[in-house]
Scaffold this motif. Structure first.
Motif, PDB file in Angstrom:
ATOM      1  N   GLU A 193     -11.774  18.308  45.150  1.00  0.00           N
ATOM      2  CA  GLU A 193     -11.698  18.646  46.576  1.00  0.00           C
ATOM      3  C   GLU A 193     -10.839  17.681  47.393  1.00  0.00           C
ATOM      4  O   GLU A 193     -10.729  17.841  48.607  1.00  0.00           O
ATOM      5  N   ASP A 194     -10.195  16.701  46.749  1.00  0.00           N
ATOM      6  CA  ASP A 194      -9.275  15.817  47.466  1.00  0.00           C
ATOM      7  C   ASP A 194      -7.885  16.448  47.524  1.00  0.00           C
ATOM      8  O   ASP A 194      -7.402  16.989  46.519  1.00  0.00           O
ATOM      9  N   ASN A 195      -7.247  16.375  48.688  1.00  0.00           N
ATOM     10  CA  ASN A 195      -5.875  16.858  48.809  1.00  0.00           C
ATOM     11  C   ASN A 195      -4.915  15.861  48.175  1.00  0.00           C
ATOM     12  O   ASN A 195      -5.121  14.648  48.234  1.00  0.00           O
ATOM     13  N   ASN A 196      -3.836  16.383  47.581  1.00  0.00           N
ATOM     14  CA  ASN A 196      -2.907  15.516  46.845  1.00  0.00           C
ATOM     15  C   ASN A 196      -1.446  15.924  46.949  1.00  0.00           C
ATOM     16  O   ASN A 196      -0.597  15.324  46.300  1.00  0.00           O
ATOM     17  N   VAL A 197      -1.125  16.949  47.734  1.00  0.00           N
ATOM     18  CA  VAL A 197       0.267  17.283  48.032  1.00  0.00           C
ATOM     19  C   VAL A 197       0.383  17.648  49.507  1.00  0.00           C
ATOM     20  O   VAL A 197      -0.615  17.957  50.170  1.00  0.00           O
ATOM     21  N   VAL A 198       1.616  17.628  49.995  1.00  0.00           N
ATOM     22  CA  VAL A 198       1.905  18.111  51.343  1.00  0.00           C
ATOM     23  C   VAL A 198       2.582  19.475  51.217  1.00  0.00           C
ATOM     24  O   VAL A 198       3.655  19.594  50.619  1.00  0.00           O
ATOM     25  N   GLU A 199       1.931  20.501  51.730  1.00  0.00           N
ATOM     26  CA  GLU A 199       2.551  21.816  51.854  1.00  0.00           C
ATOM     27  C   GLU A 199       3.412  21.765  53.114  1.00  0.00           C
ATOM     28  O   GLU A 199       2.909  21.536  54.217  1.00  0.00           O
ATOM     29  N   CYS A 200       4.717  21.970  52.946  1.00  0.00           N
ATOM     30  CA  CYS A 200       5.665  21.667  54.026  1.00  0.00           C
ATOM     31  C   CYS A 200       5.569  22.652  55.187  1.00  0.00           C
ATOM     32  O   CYS A 200       5.755  23.856  55.009  1.00  0.00           O
ATOM     33  N   MET A 201       5.306  22.102  56.381  1.00  0.00           N
ATOM     34  CA  MET A 201       5.210  22.902  57.601  1.00  0.00           C
ATOM     35  C   MET A 201       5.759  22.100  58.782  1.00  0.00           C
ATOM     36  O   MET A 201       5.103  21.956  59.809  1.00  0.00           O
ATOM     37  N   ASN A 202       6.942  21.531  58.623  1.00  0.00           N
ATOM     38  CA  ASN A 202       7.595  20.779  59.697  1.00  0.00           C
ATOM     39  C   ASN A 202       6.866  19.491  60.087  1.00  0.00           C
ATOM     40  O   ASN A 202       7.039  19.008  61.219  1.00  0.00           O
ATOM     41  N   GLN A 203       6.063  18.921  59.184  1.00  0.00           N
ATOM     42  CA  GLN A 203       5.381  17.664  59.510  1.00  0.00           C
ATOM     43  C   GLN A 203       6.407  16.543  59.705  1.00  0.00           C
ATOM     44  O   GLN A 203       7.439  16.503  59.033  1.00  0.00           O
ATOM     45  N   VAL A 204       6.105  15.640  60.630  1.00  0.00           N
ATOM     46  CA  VAL A 204       6.946  14.465  60.876  1.00  0.00           C
ATOM     47  C   VAL A 204       6.318  13.266  60.167  1.00  0.00           C
ATOM     48  O   VAL A 204       5.163  12.918  60.437  1.00  0.00           O
ATOM     49  N   ILE A 205       7.067  12.644  59.268  1.00  0.00           N
ATOM     50  CA  ILE A 205       6.583  11.527  58.468  1.00  0.00           C
ATOM     51  C   ILE A 205       7.237  10.239  58.962  1.00  0.00           C
ATOM     52  O   ILE A 205       8.472  10.162  59.075  1.00  0.00           O
ATOM     53  N   GLN A 206       6.422   9.239  59.250  1.00  0.00           N
ATOM     54  CA  GLN A 206       6.947   7.934  59.644  1.00  0.00           C
ATOM     55  C   GLN A 206       7.400   7.169  58.402  1.00  0.00           C
ATOM     56  O   GLN A 206       6.669   7.106  57.414  1.00  0.00           O
ATOM     57  N   LEU A 207       8.593   6.606  58.468  1.00  0.00           N
ATOM     58  CA  LEU A 207       9.113   5.824  57.355  1.00  0.00           C
ATOM     59  C   LEU A 207       8.853   4.341  57.591  1.00  0.00           C
ATOM     60  O   LEU A 207       8.952   3.868  58.725  1.00  0.00           O
ATOM     61  N   PRO A 208       8.527   3.596  56.534  1.00  0.00           N
ATOM     62  CA  PRO A 208       8.362   2.142  56.688  1.00  0.00           C
ATOM     63  C   PRO A 208       9.644   1.501  57.198  1.00  0.00           C
ATOM     64  O   PRO A 208      10.754   1.919  56.838  1.00  0.00           O
ATOM     65  N   ARG A 209       9.497   0.507  58.040  1.00  0.00           N
ATOM     66  CA  ARG A 209      10.658  -0.182  58.599  1.00  0.00           C
ATOM     67  C   ARG A 209      11.283  -1.099  57.546  1.00  0.00           C
ATOM     68  O   ARG A 209      10.587  -1.697  56.734  1.00  0.00           O
ATOM     69  N   GLY A 210      12.594  -1.193  57.583  1.00  0.00           N
ATOM     70  CA  GLY A 210      13.286  -2.072  56.649  1.00  0.00           C
ATOM     71  C   GLY A 210      14.688  -1.587  56.379  1.00  0.00           C
ATOM     72  O   GLY A 210      15.099  -0.504  56.812  1.00  0.00           O
ATOM     73  N   ASP A 211      15.415  -2.399  55.652  1.00  0.00           N
ATOM     74  CA  ASP A 211      16.816  -2.092  55.339  1.00  0.00           C
ATOM     75  C   ASP A 211      16.874  -1.282  54.045  1.00  0.00           C
ATOM     76  O   ASP A 211      17.167  -1.808  52.967  1.00  0.00           O
ATOM     77  N   TYR A 212      16.563   0.023  54.151  1.00  0.00           N
ATOM     78  CA  TYR A 212      16.544   0.918  52.987  1.00  0.00           C
ATOM     79  C   TYR A 212      17.686   1.923  53.101  1.00  0.00           C
ATOM     80  O   TYR A 212      18.093   2.309  54.200  1.00  0.00           O
ATOM     81  N   ASN A 213      18.191   2.366  51.952  1.00  0.00           N
ATOM     82  CA  ASN A 213      19.301   3.321  51.975  1.00  0.00           C
ATOM     83  C   ASN A 213      19.063   4.587  51.141  1.00  0.00           C
ATOM     84  O   ASN A 213      19.939   5.431  51.048  1.00  0.00           O
ATOM     85  N   LYS A 214      17.876   4.704  50.528  1.00  0.00           N
ATOM     86  CA  LYS A 214      17.578   5.878  49.718  1.00  0.00           C
ATOM     87  C   LYS A 214      16.160   6.362  50.004  1.00  0.00           C
ATOM     88  O   LYS A 214      15.221   5.572  50.133  1.00  0.00           O
ATOM     89  N   LEU A 215      16.024   7.695  50.091  1.00  0.00           N
ATOM     90  CA  LEU A 215      14.712   8.331  50.141  1.00  0.00           C
ATOM     91  C   LEU A 215      14.551   9.144  48.865  1.00  0.00           C
ATOM     92  O   LEU A 215      15.372  10.019  48.575  1.00  0.00           O
ATOM     93  N   TYR A 216      13.499   8.835  48.108  1.00  0.00           N
ATOM     94  CA  TYR A 216      13.208   9.568  46.873  1.00  0.00           C
ATOM     95  C   TYR A 216      11.959  10.410  47.087  1.00  0.00           C
ATOM     96  O   TYR A 216      10.973   9.950  47.668  1.00  0.00           O
ATOM     97  N   ILE A 217      12.009  11.648  46.610  1.00  0.00           N
ATOM     98  CA  ILE A 217      10.950  12.619  46.861  1.00  0.00           C
ATOM     99  C   ILE A 217      10.501  13.227  45.542  1.00  0.00           C
ATOM    100  O   ILE A 217      11.329  13.663  44.732  1.00  0.00           O
ATOM    101  N   LEU A 218       9.183  13.261  45.302  1.00  0.00           N
ATOM    102  CA  LEU A 218       8.617  14.035  44.204  1.00  0.00           C
ATOM    103  C   LEU A 218       8.177  15.375  44.769  1.00  0.00           C
ATOM    104  O   LEU A 218       7.373  15.424  45.718  1.00  0.00           O
ATOM    105  N   ALA A 219       8.696  16.456  44.218  1.00  0.00           N
ATOM    106  CA  ALA A 219       8.407  17.775  44.787  1.00  0.00           C
ATOM    107  C   ALA A 219       8.512  18.858  43.722  1.00  0.00           C
ATOM    108  O   ALA A 219       9.062  18.652  42.635  1.00  0.00           O
ATOM    109  N   ALA A 220       7.973  20.015  44.053  1.00  0.00           N
ATOM    110  CA  ALA A 220       8.125  21.233  43.261  1.00  0.00           C
ATOM    111  C   ALA A 220       7.901  22.397  44.217  1.00  0.00           C
ATOM    112  O   ALA A 220       7.439  22.203  45.346  1.00  0.00           O
ATOM    113  N   ALA A 221       8.225  23.595  43.774  1.00  0.00           N
ATOM    114  CA  ALA A 221       8.126  24.757  44.664  1.00  0.00           C
ATOM    115  C   ALA A 221       7.491  25.943  43.948  1.00  0.00           C
ATOM    116  O   ALA A 221       7.542  26.038  42.717  1.00  0.00           O
ATOM    117  N   ILE A 222       6.921  26.836  44.741  1.00  0.00           N
ATOM    118  CA  ILE A 222       6.322  28.045  44.186  1.00  0.00           C
ATOM    119  C   ILE A 222       7.382  28.923  43.526  1.00  0.00           C
ATOM    120  O   ILE A 222       7.127  29.573  42.514  1.00  0.00           O
TER     121      ILE A 222
END
Length: 240
Positions: free
Chosen positions: A78-107
């Motif tokens: 009963e614990d949630n473990n994925v984000v079903e995408c619906m325009n949610q706004v995600i805050q990114l950690p502050r810092g000098d980063y240049n890549k966003l990596y995403i684990l995802a899959a689709a129906i």
């Protein structure tokens, strides 16, 4: 799929591991289940009348793909473990980063617009199951004497970060043996000092984890394809 000898373009300098940190996600869906409670998770695949989920007993607490570490969500019942995408706004950690990596899959194979600080980044996301490659698959008559059709070959090339050898069917409860499930790794270049990422308005896309990193290495490119390329092949015409 044929295998190839591989050569890579790199500099003489040793490649260093990227600095990285996990992104906190607002999980809103449960897609994992344990073998003793296969009806716990549900991918909400509208083309399946039965409940379907990833096998939780095979998922590690951290997925490592090409030196990028992803912290996965809780797989407890009963614990949630994925984000079903619906325009949610995600805050990114502050810092000098240049890549966003995403684990995802689709129906189903689909695409969506990720928006980072107001700029759109289109991304295609691959189906969570199904063949990722196929050669010329022949269909025979019942007596196996003649070929009645030949399916076109293909390769699907999204980066597989994790896979399971089967899925879980919730009702009637059973293991779906050799019905492979996948999670893919995607990469987006981050603008300097990026603050937020807005997820696509596409419920078919499921986000399992995100990590931002500072990579000092140039992207490594292979000198030759790592897969069969059927784009120039002519279609078969069966002789009758």
């Amino acid at each position: 799929i044929r295998s190839f000898a591989v050569k890579f373009e790199t500099s003489d300098k040793q490649l260093s591991l990227p600095e990285q940190t996990s992104v906190t996600l607002p999980y809103n869906q449960d897609v994992f289940s344990f073998d003793d409670n296969r009806s716990d998770g549900n991918l909400r695949d509208i083309n399946l009348w039965r409940m379907y989920s990833y096998p939780a007993e095979l998922l590690p607490p951290e997925i490592i793909s090409e030196d990028i570490h992803f912290k996965t969500g809780s797989t407890a019942d009963e614990d949630n473990n994925v984000v079903e995408c619906m325009n949610q706004v995600i805050q990114l950690p502050r810092g000098d980063y240049n890549k966003l990596y995403i684990l995802a899959a689709a129906i189903r194979d689909t695409s969506g617009e990720f928006i980072i600080d107001g700029k759109e980044y289109p991304l295609s996301v691959q189906h969570y199951t199904g063949y990722v490659g196929q050669f010329y698959n022949r269909q025979f008559t019942k007596d196996m004497s003649d070929v009645v059709s030949i399916e076109e070959p293909f390769t699907k090339r999204d980066d597989i970060a994790w896979f399971a050898s089967h899925g879980h069917i919730g009702y009637p409860s059973k293991n779906d043996a050799y019905h492979y499930c996948y999670i893919y790794k995607y990469e987006i270049d981050l603008p300097k000092n990026a603050q937020t990422v807005t997820l696509p308005d596409n419920k078919m896309i499921k986000i399992f984890a995100m990590t931002i990193a500072k990579s000092k290495n140039k992207d490594v490119k292979s000198l030759q394809p790592l897969y069969d390329n059927f784009s120039d092949n002519q279609s078969f015409i069966l002789r009758h």
